[in-house]
Scaffold this active site. Structure first.
Site, PDB file in Angstrom:
ATOM      1  N   TYR A   1       0.642  -1.304   0.080  1.00 27.36           N
ATOM      2  CA  TYR A   1       0.028  -0.069   0.120  1.00 27.36           C
ATOM      3  C   TYR A   1       0.810   1.236  -0.020  1.00 27.36           C
ATOM      4  O   TYR A   1       0.247   2.312   0.417  1.00 27.36           O
ATOM      5  CB  TYR A   1      -0.841  -0.053   1.189  1.00 27.36           C
ATOM      6  CG  TYR A   1      -1.905  -0.931   1.409  1.00 27.36           C
ATOM      7  CD1 TYR A   1      -3.161  -1.195   0.452  1.00 27.36           C
ATOM      8  CD2 TYR A   1      -1.542  -2.253   2.142  1.00 27.36           C
ATOM      9  CE1 TYR A   1      -3.966  -2.161   0.453  1.00 27.36           C
ATOM     10  CE2 TYR A   1      -2.334  -3.427   1.869  1.00 27.36           C
ATOM     11  CZ  TYR A   1      -3.502  -3.409   1.372  1.00 27.36           C
ATOM     12  OH  TYR A   1      -4.607  -4.413   1.319  1.00 27.36           O
ATOM     13  N   SER A   2       2.068   1.150  -0.374  1.00 25.87           N
ATOM     14  CA  SER A   2       3.292   2.309  -0.157  1.00 25.87           C
ATOM     15  C   SER A   2       2.812   3.311  -0.927  1.00 25.87           C
ATOM     16  O   SER A   2       2.630   3.229  -2.238  1.00 25.87           O
ATOM     17  CB  SER A   2       4.468   1.670  -0.667  1.00 25.87           C
ATOM     18  OG  SER A   2       5.575   2.703  -0.843  1.00 25.87           O
ATOM     19  N   ASN A   3       2.749   4.654  -0.255  1.00 27.92           N
ATOM     20  CA  ASN A   3       2.363   5.744  -1.111  1.00 27.92           C
ATOM     21  C   ASN A   3       3.474   6.250  -1.550  1.00 27.92           C
ATOM     22  O   ASN A   3       3.496   6.837  -2.725  1.00 27.92           O
ATOM     23  CB  ASN A   3       1.972   6.713   0.159  1.00 27.92           C
ATOM     24  CG  ASN A   3       0.767   6.765   0.781  1.00 27.92           C
ATOM     25  OD1 ASN A   3      -0.349   6.244   0.007  1.00 27.92           O
ATOM     26  ND2 ASN A   3       0.717   6.749   2.308  1.00 27.92           N
TER      27      ASN A   3
END
Length: 326
Positions: free
Chosen positions: A87-89
């Protein structure tokens, strides 16, 4: 203090809206009582709206990538590799930027089991932006700072640039200086008694510490979004000069809610209530439970506990990250 290069060209190319607004927060939780006094107290709260910089690459992700992207325009990269969770921004923002600049991008993603599952919305976006997704197990992922492992990755993947997890590198501090310059220009009254921001990989906090002048603030408080007492301080310290005097700073570890990307019903309810209340404002503030929600919850709790003196002036930095809440 770092010398910040001119970034008009890269900002224009990505349609970045700067400076981001400095917005006063009008909310019931900025008021409190203390035991020996029945009179209501209040704290003046302002928010640096870096979440409004861009629809996709907003917040500290843009700030941390500004200098590298500027460099890529001058000395083009052919293949960039970086690390992150599913889910890395950071991966989301960097993948978008690489796609826009026609640079090949490889994302090394924590979680080998994910390669056999349907992609979440974050990874779907990376896939749509032609990113090469490499899923690795936890033990392999922990080697992300090992120089021998990075050298092998560079060779095997034919990558000419490797950016650390979260974009946490020395170049990230340039963009944070630009943000502080914007705050300084917008703040025409007394200094902030404290600046609050969430802490995950340490570079944003270090950039604020390293570039914040005494005339702008008296204290810097990081809110740890993961369980990492001592670890997060080390991530920040690696960017600071031991012999340089900085403003007082510390990281509060009481509001991680169980760890990175973990939440509770209380935090989820708080985020929902803030978003519903803010929806009535002309420029609503939206928060999520991974980064901004934990920082806002911490600020609310500290205010109501009387941590800040009455009439204190506090700045909270909205570092974006809303895409991960999908």
């Amino acid at each position: 203090m770092l010398t910040y290069p001119r970034t008009e060209s890269i900002e224009t190319r990505f349609s970045i809206v700067t400076p981001s607004p400095l917005q006063k927060i009008e909310a019931a939780w900025t008021r409190f009582f203390i035991d020996d006094d029945d009179r209501e107290k209040n704290v003046e709260v302002w928010c640096k709206r870096d979440d409004l910089l861009h629809g996709i690459i907003a917040g500290n992700k843009w700030r941390k990538l500004t200098k590298p992207l500027q460099d890529f325009q001058q000395i083009p990269a052919s293949h960039i590799l970086s690390f992150g969770g599913p889910y890395s921004n950071h991966l989301h923002a960097l993948s978008y930027c690489c796609n826009q600049l026609n640079i090949k991008f490889t994302a090394v993603i924590r979680g080998a089991y994910l390669k056999d599952q349907a992609l979440n919305r974050t990874l779907q976006d990376l896939n749509n932006w032609n990113a090469n997704l490499v899923f690795v197990d936890k033990i392999t992922y922990q080697k992300k700072t090992d120089q021998n492992y990075l050298a092998k990755l560079r060779k095997d993947m034919n990558a000419d640039v490797i950016i650390p997890e979260g974009g946490s590198q020395q170049d990230a501090l340039f963009g944070m200086q630009a943000m502080l310059n914007e705050i300084n220009l917008a703040n025409s009254s007394r200094p902030f008694d404290a600046i609050l921001l969430p802490v995950g990989s340490g570079a944003s906090m270090a950039g604020v510490i390293k570039n914040c002048p005494p005339k702008l603030a008296k204290n810097i408080i990081g809110i740890g979004v993961l369980q990492g007492e001592g670890y997060l301080e080390g991530l920040v310290d690696q960017f600071l000069n031991k012999d340089t005097p900085y403003l007082p700073w510390h990281i509060n570890h009481q509001f991680h809610f169980g760890g990175y990307a973990k939440s509770t019903a209380e935090l989820d309810t708080f985020c929902k209530e803030v978003n519903q209340q803010q929806a009535k404002q002309d420029t609503p503030i939206c928060i999520e439970p991974v980064y901004s929600g934990k920082c806002f919850f911490a600020l609310k709790t500290l205010i109501q506990q009387g941590y800040f003196a009455p009439h204190s002036k506090i700045l909270i930095i909205h570092t974006g990250g809303l895409q991960g809440a999908r």
